[in-house]
Every structure is written in structure tokens, then in C-alpha cells.
Design a protein around this motif. Structure first.
Motif, PDB file in Angstrom:
ATOM      1  N   TYR A 138       0.836  -1.211   0.000  1.00  0.00           N
ATOM      2  CA  TYR A 138       0.000   0.000   0.000  1.00  0.00           C
ATOM      3  C   TYR A 138       0.864   1.252   0.000  1.00  0.00           C
ATOM      4  O   TYR A 138       0.588   2.222  -0.714  1.00  0.00           O
ATOM      5  CB  TYR A 138      -0.923  -0.010   1.218  1.00  0.00           C
ATOM      6  CG  TYR A 138      -1.738   1.257   1.375  1.00  0.00           C
ATOM      7  CD1 TYR A 138      -2.866   1.486   0.585  1.00  0.00           C
ATOM      8  CD2 TYR A 138      -1.381   2.212   2.325  1.00  0.00           C
ATOM      9  CE1 TYR A 138      -3.606   2.642   0.730  1.00  0.00           C
ATOM     10  CE2 TYR A 138      -2.119   3.382   2.471  1.00  0.00           C
ATOM     11  CZ  TYR A 138      -3.234   3.588   1.675  1.00  0.00           C
ATOM     12  OH  TYR A 138      -3.963   4.755   1.826  1.00  0.00           O
ATOM     13  N   LYS A 146      -3.341   6.664  -5.155  1.00  0.00           N
ATOM     14  CA  LYS A 146      -4.077   6.369  -3.919  1.00  0.00           C
ATOM     15  C   LYS A 146      -5.161   7.401  -3.634  1.00  0.00           C
ATOM     16  O   LYS A 146      -6.260   7.064  -3.200  1.00  0.00           O
ATOM     17  CB  LYS A 146      -3.107   6.313  -2.728  1.00  0.00           C
ATOM     18  CG  LYS A 146      -2.333   5.028  -2.629  1.00  0.00           C
ATOM     19  CD  LYS A 146      -1.632   4.886  -1.299  1.00  0.00           C
ATOM     20  CE  LYS A 146      -0.516   5.875  -1.128  1.00  0.00           C
ATOM     21  NZ  LYS A 146       0.317   5.568   0.057  1.00  0.00           N
ATOM     22  N   VAL A 149      -7.955   7.144  -0.696  1.00  0.00           N
ATOM     23  CA  VAL A 149      -8.346   5.763  -0.362  1.00  0.00           C
ATOM     24  C   VAL A 149      -7.411   5.237   0.712  1.00  0.00           C
ATOM     25  O   VAL A 149      -6.192   5.195   0.527  1.00  0.00           O
ATOM     26  CB  VAL A 149      -8.289   4.864  -1.610  1.00  0.00           C
ATOM     27  CG1 VAL A 149      -8.633   3.427  -1.229  1.00  0.00           C
ATOM     28  CG2 VAL A 149      -9.248   5.370  -2.669  1.00  0.00           C
ATOM     29  N   TYR A 151      -5.902   2.378   3.575  1.00  0.00           N
ATOM     30  CA  TYR A 151      -5.485   0.973   3.512  1.00  0.00           C
ATOM     31  C   TYR A 151      -6.676   0.043   3.746  1.00  0.00           C
ATOM     32  O   TYR A 151      -6.879  -0.932   3.014  1.00  0.00           O
ATOM     33  CB  TYR A 151      -4.405   0.738   4.558  1.00  0.00           C
ATOM     34  CG  TYR A 151      -3.982  -0.707   4.723  1.00  0.00           C
ATOM     35  CD1 TYR A 151      -3.185  -1.339   3.778  1.00  0.00           C
ATOM     36  CD2 TYR A 151      -4.383  -1.440   5.839  1.00  0.00           C
ATOM     37  CE1 TYR A 151      -2.795  -2.662   3.926  1.00  0.00           C
ATOM     38  CE2 TYR A 151      -4.001  -2.761   5.996  1.00  0.00           C
ATOM     39  CZ  TYR A 151      -3.206  -3.360   5.034  1.00  0.00           C
ATOM     40  OH  TYR A 151      -2.834  -4.667   5.197  1.00  0.00           O
ATOM     41  N   GLN A 153      -9.874   0.734   3.323  1.00  0.00           N
ATOM     42  CA  GLN A 153     -10.837   0.843   2.220  1.00  0.00           C
ATOM     43  C   GLN A 153     -10.389   0.026   1.016  1.00  0.00           C
ATOM     44  O   GLN A 153     -11.211  -0.601   0.337  1.00  0.00           O
ATOM     45  CB  GLN A 153     -11.013   2.311   1.841  1.00  0.00           C
ATOM     46  CG  GLN A 153     -11.748   3.132   2.886  1.00  0.00           C
ATOM     47  CD  GLN A 153     -11.711   4.620   2.601  1.00  0.00           C
ATOM     48  OE1 GLN A 153     -10.821   5.111   1.888  1.00  0.00           O
ATOM     49  NE2 GLN A 153     -12.672   5.352   3.134  1.00  0.00           N
ATOM     50  N   LEU A 154      -9.084   0.022   0.755  1.00  0.00           N
ATOM     51  CA  LEU A 154      -8.564  -0.761  -0.365  1.00  0.00           C
ATOM     52  C   LEU A 154      -8.813  -2.249  -0.140  1.00  0.00           C
ATOM     53  O   LEU A 154      -9.266  -2.963  -1.043  1.00  0.00           O
ATOM     54  CB  LEU A 154      -7.070  -0.485  -0.536  1.00  0.00           C
ATOM     55  CG  LEU A 154      -6.350  -1.279  -1.634  1.00  0.00           C
ATOM     56  CD1 LEU A 154      -6.977  -1.013  -2.985  1.00  0.00           C
ATOM     57  CD2 LEU A 154      -4.865  -0.937  -1.651  1.00  0.00           C
ATOM     58  N   ALA A 157     -12.369  -3.339  -0.603  1.00  0.00           N
ATOM     59  CA  ALA A 157     -12.683  -3.591  -2.003  1.00  0.00           C
ATOM     60  C   ALA A 157     -12.192  -4.975  -2.430  1.00  0.00           C
ATOM     61  O   ALA A 157     -12.849  -5.663  -3.217  1.00  0.00           O
ATOM     62  CB  ALA A 157     -12.053  -2.509  -2.875  1.00  0.00           C
ATOM     63  N   THR A 215     -21.622  -2.704  -3.297  1.00  0.00           N
ATOM     64  CA  THR A 215     -20.596  -1.726  -3.630  1.00  0.00           C
ATOM     65  C   THR A 215     -21.034  -0.856  -4.798  1.00  0.00           C
ATOM     66  O   THR A 215     -21.585  -1.357  -5.797  1.00  0.00           O
ATOM     67  CB  THR A 215     -19.280  -2.436  -3.985  1.00  0.00           C
ATOM     68  OG1 THR A 215     -18.878  -3.239  -2.871  1.00  0.00           O
ATOM     69  CG2 THR A 215     -18.184  -1.427  -4.289  1.00  0.00           C
ATOM     70  N   ARG A 220     -14.527   6.399  -8.123  1.00  0.00           N
ATOM     71  CA  ARG A 220     -13.642   6.076  -7.001  1.00  0.00           C
ATOM     72  C   ARG A 220     -13.285   4.591  -7.019  1.00  0.00           C
ATOM     73  O   ARG A 220     -12.132   4.211  -6.784  1.00  0.00           O
ATOM     74  CB  ARG A 220     -14.322   6.445  -5.694  1.00  0.00           C
ATOM     75  CG  ARG A 220     -13.502   6.137  -4.445  1.00  0.00           C
ATOM     76  CD  ARG A 220     -14.225   6.699  -3.225  1.00  0.00           C
ATOM     77  NE  ARG A 220     -13.523   6.362  -2.000  1.00  0.00           N
ATOM     78  CZ  ARG A 220     -13.686   5.219  -1.337  1.00  0.00           C
ATOM     79  NH1 ARG A 220     -14.522   4.284  -1.804  1.00  0.00           N
ATOM     80  NH2 ARG A 220     -13.007   4.967  -0.232  1.00  0.00           N
ATOM     81  N   PHE A 221     -14.267   3.729  -7.312  1.00  0.00           N
ATOM     82  CA  PHE A 221     -14.002   2.300  -7.363  1.00  0.00           C
ATOM     83  C   PHE A 221     -13.084   1.958  -8.537  1.00  0.00           C
ATOM     84  O   PHE A 221     -12.255   1.052  -8.444  1.00  0.00           O
ATOM     85  CB  PHE A 221     -15.318   1.525  -7.479  1.00  0.00           C
ATOM     86  CG  PHE A 221     -15.162   0.044  -7.243  1.00  0.00           C
ATOM     87  CD1 PHE A 221     -15.077  -0.470  -5.964  1.00  0.00           C
ATOM     88  CD2 PHE A 221     -15.091  -0.839  -8.314  1.00  0.00           C
ATOM     89  CE1 PHE A 221     -14.927  -1.827  -5.743  1.00  0.00           C
ATOM     90  CE2 PHE A 221     -14.941  -2.199  -8.103  1.00  0.00           C
ATOM     91  CZ  PHE A 221     -14.860  -2.686  -6.817  1.00  0.00           C
ATOM     92  N   ILE A 224      -9.702   2.382  -7.372  1.00  0.00           N
ATOM     93  CA  ILE A 224      -9.265   1.247  -6.558  1.00  0.00           C
ATOM     94  C   ILE A 224      -8.834   0.084  -7.445  1.00  0.00           C
ATOM     95  O   ILE A 224      -7.833  -0.598  -7.173  1.00  0.00           O
ATOM     96  CB  ILE A 224     -10.395   0.822  -5.599  1.00  0.00           C
ATOM     97  CG1 ILE A 224     -10.601   1.899  -4.521  1.00  0.00           C
ATOM     98  CG2 ILE A 224     -10.087  -0.525  -4.957  1.00  0.00           C
ATOM     99  CD1 ILE A 224     -11.739   1.618  -3.567  1.00  0.00           C
ATOM    100  N   MET A 227      -5.412   0.642  -8.552  1.00  0.00           N
ATOM    101  CA  MET A 227      -4.459   0.334  -7.495  1.00  0.00           C
ATOM    102  C   MET A 227      -4.211  -1.173  -7.413  1.00  0.00           C
ATOM    103  O   MET A 227      -3.076  -1.626  -7.218  1.00  0.00           O
ATOM    104  CB  MET A 227      -4.976   0.871  -6.151  1.00  0.00           C
ATOM    105  CG  MET A 227      -5.058   2.386  -6.095  1.00  0.00           C
ATOM    106  SD  MET A 227      -6.019   2.983  -4.684  1.00  0.00           S
ATOM    107  CE  MET A 227      -4.997   2.450  -3.313  1.00  0.00           C
TER     108      MET A 227
END
Length: 248
Positions: A138, A146, A149, A151, A153-154, A157, A215, A220-221, A224, A227
Motif C-alpha cells: 500500500y 491512492k 483511499v 489501507y 478501504q482498499l 474492495a 458496492t 472512485r471504485f 481502486i 491500485m
């Protein structure tokens, strides 16, 4: 403590003896009695010195015990803090190969690992999952990627995607005749989304995430998902107007 009690009793007995001799001092004491009195006083002096030494040792031991108690309290507080602040997500332990092992053993280990991966892919009952993102991973994600977002929250997901994958492939692994009408439609949709590039792979699309979780698949998703691709948990396969997120 028993040693100190013995010294105290000895001193008490010597003092009692001296007291008796002093009671007799109203009369003239014989020379041997005077000598006895001196011996008793000398013995009392020795006992008092020994008692003081013993008390000093006890004092040092008490101070040492207090220091140990303070250290124990600190360790206890640290342990309670660890207990109350266990991270929600812990990295899985990696098996490390000793560098001193023969190259042949290392090659065998790698071959076994690859064989296990292939076995998991072809095993119909096995459903692959994304591994939790570790804190070092992370922290290595670029800040622009990032954003805000966190840790947790990641990894929330990650759990969401795993839940979607699990539900999807449980449906795919069941006989079509055993499914209800809604599940049959999903089963057909899943099959239509498969391509030659997804054969033997586990993947989901945005519709699966909406179908099986609460979800919100928004911008925003999407960030993620970027990421997770950066952390090599996913890869994208596009085709037929659909983006497939394949688990690595």
C-alpha cells in the motif's frame, strides 16, 4: 525472611540474658559473671551488624522486585495494546528458501509450486481469491493513484471482489438443472462473457460486483481497481464492449 526472624530471636535471647545479668548487678557480680556480661554484649553487637546486613540485602531485593514489577506492567500494557489493535488485514506468511540449499532443491520447490498453481486452476471446486494488500504494498502505491483511499478501504474492495468471484463461480460450478430461473440467466451470461483468453482464469465484470455486493461501482471504485492492477492482483481483458477483471 526466615533468616531475619532467626536473627531477631537470637538478639531477643541475648538481650534477655543481659537483662538478667543487669538485674543481678545490684549485688557484686563475680568475675566470671562480668566476663559473661561482656561476651553477651559483644555477641549482641555482632548479631545487630548481621541483622543490618540482612536488612540491606532485603532492601536491595525489594528494589529489584519493584523494577521488575514496573517492567512487567510496561510489557503487560504493550501486550494489551497489541491485543486491542490487531490489524484487520494481516499479510500471509511467505515460504522462504534457504540460500544455502542446493540448486536442485530450489528447482524442485519451484516446480512443485507451479504444479500446485496449475492444479488449483483446473480443480473445478477451487475458487481463486485476491490476496490481501500488505502495508508495504500500500505504501508503495503512488500518491496520485491512492488519493484519499485508505489501507482499510482498499482491502474492503478486495473482500468485495472476492465475494463477487466466489458467488459467480459457485453458480458456474453447479449443474444448470439445479439452478433457479434467475441463477440460470446469470449462468448463461457468465458463459457468454468467457473468451479463449479467459479459459482457466477467474474474472468478474462490473455487473457481477453490482449483482452480488452493495458496492457502488463509480469513479472512485475504478481508481481502486487501478491500485489493484498496480499491486498485480488484477489485469484487464477487454472485448465485446466488456471489461473483464482477471485475478492474478
Amino acid at each position: 525472611m526466615a533468616e531475619l526472624e532467626d536473627l531477631s530471636k537470637s538478639i531477643h535471647d541475648r538481650l534477655a540474658s543481659v537483662h538478667r545479668l543487669l538485674d543481678l548487678s545490684v549485688v557484686d557480680l563475680p568475675q566470671n559473671k562480668m566476663k559473661k556480661l561482656g561476651q553477651e554484649l559483644f555477641a549482641i553487637e555482632g548479631l545487630v551488624e548481621e541483622s543490618e546486613k540482612h536488612v540491606s540485602r532485603q532492601r536491595d531485593q525489594l528494589q529489584h522486585l519493584k523494577t521488575l514489577e514496573q517492567s512487567s506492567q510496561k510489557y503487560l500494557a504493550d501486550l494489551r495494546h497489541l491485543r486491542d489493535n490487531i490489524p484487520e488485514h494481516l499479510p500471509k506468511k511467505n515460504i522462504q528458501v534457504n540460500a544455502s540449499e542446493p540448486a536442485k532443491a530450489l528447482a524442485n520447490a519451484e516446480e512443485n509450486q507451479q504444479g500446485q498453481k496449475k492444479l488449483r486452476k483446473v480443480c473445478k471446486g477451487h475458487i481463486k481469491e485476491i490476496e490481501i494488500i500488505t502495508i508495504p504494498e500500500y505504501e508503495n502505491i503512488p500518491q496520485y493513484m491512492k488519493g484519499r483511499v485508505s489501507y482499510d478501504q482498499l482491502n474492503a474492495a478486495v473482500l468485495c471482489i472476492n465475494a463477487s468471484v466466489s458467488t459467480k463461480y459457485k453458480i458456474l460450478h453447479q449443474p444448470v438443472k439445479a439452478l433457479n430461473n434467475h441463477s440460470r440467466k446469470l449462468h448463461q451470461r457468465f458463459k457468454e462473457q468467457e473468451t479463449k483468453d479467459t479459459k482457466g482464469q477467474f474474472f468478474v465484470v462490473e455487473g457481477d460486483i453490482r449483482e452480488f455486493t452493495e458496492t457502488k461501482v463509480d469513479k472512485r471504485f475504478q481508481g481502486i481497481l487501478n491500485m489493484l492492477r498496480h499491486c498485480q492482483r488484477l489485469k484487464e481483458l477487454r472485448g465485446g464492449g466488456i471489461t473483464r477483471y482477471v485475478l492474478l
